[in-house]
Design a protein around this motif. Structure first.
Motif, PDB file in Angstrom:
ATOM      1  N   PHE A 386       0.812  -1.257  -0.042  1.00  0.00           N
ATOM      2  CA  PHE A 386       0.062  -0.052   0.037  1.00  0.00           C
ATOM      3  C   PHE A 386       0.828   1.256  -0.015  1.00  0.00           C
ATOM      4  CE2 PHE A 386      -3.014  -3.429   1.354  1.00  0.00           C
ATOM      5  CZ  PHE A 386      -4.100  -3.195   0.928  1.00  0.00           C
ATOM      6  N   TYR A 387       2.165   0.991  -0.759  1.00  0.00           N
ATOM      7  CA  TYR A 387       3.111   2.356  -0.332  1.00  0.00           C
ATOM      8  C   TYR A 387       3.569   2.673  -1.771  1.00  0.00           C
ATOM      9  CZ  TYR A 387       6.367  -1.339   0.292  1.00  0.00           C
ATOM     10  OH  TYR A 387       7.505  -2.599  -0.018  1.00  0.00           O
ATOM     11  N   ASP A 388       3.300   2.033  -3.006  1.00  0.00           N
ATOM     12  CA  ASP A 388       4.262   2.313  -3.993  1.00  0.00           C
ATOM     13  C   ASP A 388       3.417   2.992  -5.099  1.00  0.00           C
ATOM     14  OD1 ASP A 388       2.530  -0.046  -4.562  1.00  0.00           O
ATOM     15  OD2 ASP A 388       3.886  -0.905  -6.076  1.00  0.00           O
ATOM     16  N   GLY A 389       2.673   3.942  -4.545  1.00  0.00           N
ATOM     17  CA  GLY A 389       1.919   4.743  -5.539  1.00  0.00           C
ATOM     18  C   GLY A 389       0.662   4.422  -5.848  1.00  0.00           C
ATOM     19  N   ALA A 390      -0.393   5.435  -6.046  1.00  0.00           N
ATOM     20  CA  ALA A 390      -1.759   5.500  -6.239  1.00  0.00           C
ATOM     21  C   ALA A 390      -2.045   4.305  -7.473  1.00  0.00           C
ATOM     22  CB  ALA A 390      -2.399   6.560  -6.336  1.00  0.00           C
ATOM     23  N   GLU A 391      -1.233   4.501  -8.504  1.00  0.00           N
ATOM     24  CA  GLU A 391      -1.466   3.615  -9.600  1.00  0.00           C
ATOM     25  C   GLU A 391      -1.180   2.364  -9.539  1.00  0.00           C
ATOM     26  OE1 GLU A 391       0.318   5.489 -13.055  1.00  0.00           O
ATOM     27  OE2 GLU A 391      -0.295   3.878 -14.224  1.00  0.00           O
ATOM     28  N   ASN A 392      -0.069   2.001  -8.960  1.00  0.00           N
ATOM     29  CA  ASN A 392       0.083   0.675  -8.875  1.00  0.00           C
ATOM     30  C   ASN A 392      -1.020  -0.144  -7.839  1.00  0.00           C
ATOM     31  OD1 ASN A 392       2.240   0.950 -10.342  1.00  0.00           O
ATOM     32  ND2 ASN A 392       3.864   0.182  -8.845  1.00  0.00           N
ATOM     33  N   VAL A 393      -1.119   0.692  -6.696  1.00  0.00           N
ATOM     34  CA  VAL A 393      -2.228   0.002  -5.789  1.00  0.00           C
ATOM     35  C   VAL A 393      -3.536  -0.176  -6.383  1.00  0.00           C
ATOM     36  CG1 VAL A 393      -3.294   0.693  -3.677  1.00  0.00           C
ATOM     37  CG2 VAL A 393      -0.975   1.255  -3.644  1.00  0.00           C
TER      38      VAL A 393
END
Ligand code: BDP
Length: 622
Positions: A386-393
């Motif tokens: 839950f920490y590698d950027g909104a797009e990846n999430v």
């Protein structure tokens, strides 16, 4: 000039074919194909042809029409340990086979189904692109009439691509997480290929599309509710419930649009339970056009503030986290191993397991229904970040929602399935990899909000699509206890005495005790320990219970179970793992194996298996 024209043509053809790849519809997998009086199934299992395509040149070179060179490969089966040079392969590979489609199938709808292709699959029939599917452990099917030559030989080509990427579920190549080769962000080997059966099957033009069975009881009267969805112009149908003595109850289905519902009351119902997994046959007939034959067990699953309740009575889950893993087969379905595993579960006195960390082959659930083994059914959402950027999430969240929808469609009618698990060990930045020390870390607000919202949404999908079961996620040691607000029950994995406080079981149990009390005090909801275990080299012995010895594994497991026996709110204890399993190569994985099994990879019992059998058979304790 000629070459230019040819190149242009090939380019256009491949561009068109790529555009034509439609996504498989989860609805197509709602009913497992079956051979019956109206439906046909043709298994395509056997030896296929295979070729790796590391440069991804196959499609533009026309390999969908036939592979220029190939080698034999068994389907189902992972490619890794069948074909020389493929063990650690990450990339694209092609499969092909030929099949005669019977002339007698001319008036049927014909589907091509893959029970699992890990990870990304694209399918061509007679050189024409049919569709694609993402996600490694759930089936997908396409209607293929318009591509097939009925009564003739047909060519099927499939690519499977297994790259590890942060935006896939489960993910890989994640900076800062597990250091292993291949670079998975999960602790099992990324076996790949066509790992389960492939088949062609037929549906009549007017057919049953979906059947949802839910059960309940009041006093001695049971209820079986059947919701049916059809396609085509039938207006009536029948549901017949038959008990083991052959007594039948019938109800008529009257369709409004394509939907119909019936409720059948069973006087003196025989409930389904672990000790007595009584099944009723359920036959759904659609006039004289289609039928589907299945089974159900009448049971309820619920919880109070301390326990899971099976048929209203508290139940203690005694079991394991498992894996689909066996030498040479890899993650390929191996029915003798499946059957043996159930025999061993019974032998050891277990009543449950979790399908860690992905849904298993469909045959597993049928056997569990018959054997009275309870299942926590899990999507392949291992190590969600839950920490590698909104797009990846958000890309991963979409894939989780899709996998969940597929799993719910596929497994919703099994009495053995009691809980849906929407994730294993989701993590915020501070908790995993080198930061792991087992202690709770609060993490950033933003990460927590995202985790609670996304995991919460997955649990909500389970509730919306299936109000008859519970849903939750499985938390890793150190993740914030606030995340547990999203689940119906708390599931935790703990390794005090192994990864932290190594070898020191007294200390480990003090920490464990404190944590259980704190968690229960916070939530007053039942807790399942979905993982606890110690790597053990079979045959290593130690008078002083040194780590890796069989004595230490026995002590480790016994310490956790003894503690759980003192807590009424611990409603399940699942040892990690049932059997040793393959992992990537890593410093902490001797021989690229996780040795936490109580059986070896080839299912020989370690000392701990005998001790568990002593503890579990004939008792209700952990
Ligand atoms: C847990 C994971 C599981 C691992 C286990 C272990 O959920 O997949 O295999 O640890 O390290 O964190 O043995």
């Amino acid at each position: 000039m000629k070459t230019h024209f040819l190149l242009l043509f090939t380019f256009l053809a491949s561009a068109l074919s790529a555009m034509a790849m439609t996504e498989a519809d989860p609805k197509n997998i709602a009913l497992t194909p079956q051979q019956n009086e109206y439906r046909n199934v043709m298994m395509l299992d056997g030896i296929w042809q295979f070729c790796a395509d590391p440069d991804k040149q196959g499609e533009s070179a026309g390999w969908q029409n036939g592979l220029p060179q190939s080698t034999d490969i068994a389907v189902p089966g992972s490619w890794n340990d069948q074909v020389e040079g493929m063990h650690n392969y990450l990339g694209l590979a092609w499969y092909e086979t030929d099949v005669y489609v019977p002339a007698a199938w001319r008036n049927e709808r014909i589907f091509l189904r893959f029970n699992s292709a890990n990870y990304m699959a694209q399918v061509w029939v007679n050189g024409i692109a049919v569709g694609q599917h993402e996600g490694g452990h759930l089936p997908f099917a396409f209607e293929v009439n318009s591509y097939l030559k009925i009564g003739q030989k047909n060519h099927i080509a499939v690519t499977v691509e297994n790259e590890l990427s942060p935006t896939r579920v489960p993910n890989g190549n994640v900076p800062g997480q597990m250091r292993s080769y291949p670079a998975t962000n999960y602790d099992f080997f990324p076996y790949s290929g066509l790992q389960r059966s492939v088949m062609l099957y037929t549906l009549p033009r007017t057919s049953l599309q979906d059947v949802t069975i839910t059960t309940g009881f009041e006093g001695s009267e049971g209820t079986i509710k059947v919701a049916v969805e059809k396609q085509g112009n039938a207006s009536r149908g029948t549901v017949i419930v038959t008990d083991r003595e052959g007594r039948q109850l019938k109800a008529n289905l009257t369709f409004t649009g394509n939907q119909a519902n019936v409720e059948i009351k069973i006087p003196d119902v025989h409930l389904w339970s672990c000790d007595d997994p009584y099944l009723y046959d359920v036959d759904i007939l659609l006039g004289k056009t289609d039928a589907y034959h299945t089974h159900t067990g009448v049971r309820t699953i619920a919880k109070n503030d301390q326990s899971l309740l099976l048929n209203g009575k508290p139940i203690r889950l005694r079991g394991f986290g498992m894996h689909e893993d066996f030498p040479v087969f890899g993650r390929g379905v191996a029915h003798p191993v499946t059957v043996r595993d159930f025999q061993l579960l019974k032998w050891i006195g277990a009543n449950s397991f979790r399908t860690s960390h992905y849904p298993y082959d469909e045959t597993v659930y049928d056997i569990a229904d018959r054997e009275g083994i309870l299942i926590i059914d899990e999507i392949p959402a291992v190590g969600l970040l839950f920490y590698d950027g909104a797009e990846n999430v958000s890309i991963r969240q979409k894939q989780c929602e899709k996998a969940l929808s597929e799993m719910l469609h596929r497994d919703k009618n099994h009495p053995s399935v009691i809980v849906w698990s929407v994730a294993n060990e989701p993590m915020h930045k501070g908790v995993g990899g080198a930061n792991y020390d087992g202690k709770e870390k609060q993490g950033e607000d933003e990460e927590n909000q995202l985790a609670i919202r996304n995991l919460g949404r997955l649990v909500e999908i389970c509730h919306e699509q299936d109000p008859s079961r519970l849903a939750t996620f499985v938390a890793m040691s150190g993740s914030p206890s606030s995340w547990h607000q999203v689940g119906d029950i708390i599931c935790i994995n703990r390794y005090y005495g192994w990864y932290t406080n190594p070898g020191h079981m007294d200390q480990a149990m003090q920490i464990m005790n404190g944590e259980l009390e704190k968690l229960y005090g916070q939530y007053h909801t039942p807790i399942v320990m979905t993982e606890f275990g110690a790597d053990t080299s079979p045959g290593f012995h130690s008078h002083d219970h040194d780590m890796f010895s069989e004595e230490f594994q026995c002590e480790f497991i016994a310490s956790y179970l003894d503690l759980a026996n003192t807590k009424d709110y611990v409603t399940g204890m699942m040892v990690w793992n049932f059997a040793d399993f393959k992992t990537g190569s890593a410093m902490h994985r001797m021989n690229a194996m996780n040795y936490k099994g109580v059986f070896t990879q080839t299912r020989q019992p370690k000392m701990a298996a005998h001790e568990l059998r002593q503890r579990w058979v004939g008792t209700n304790r952990y």
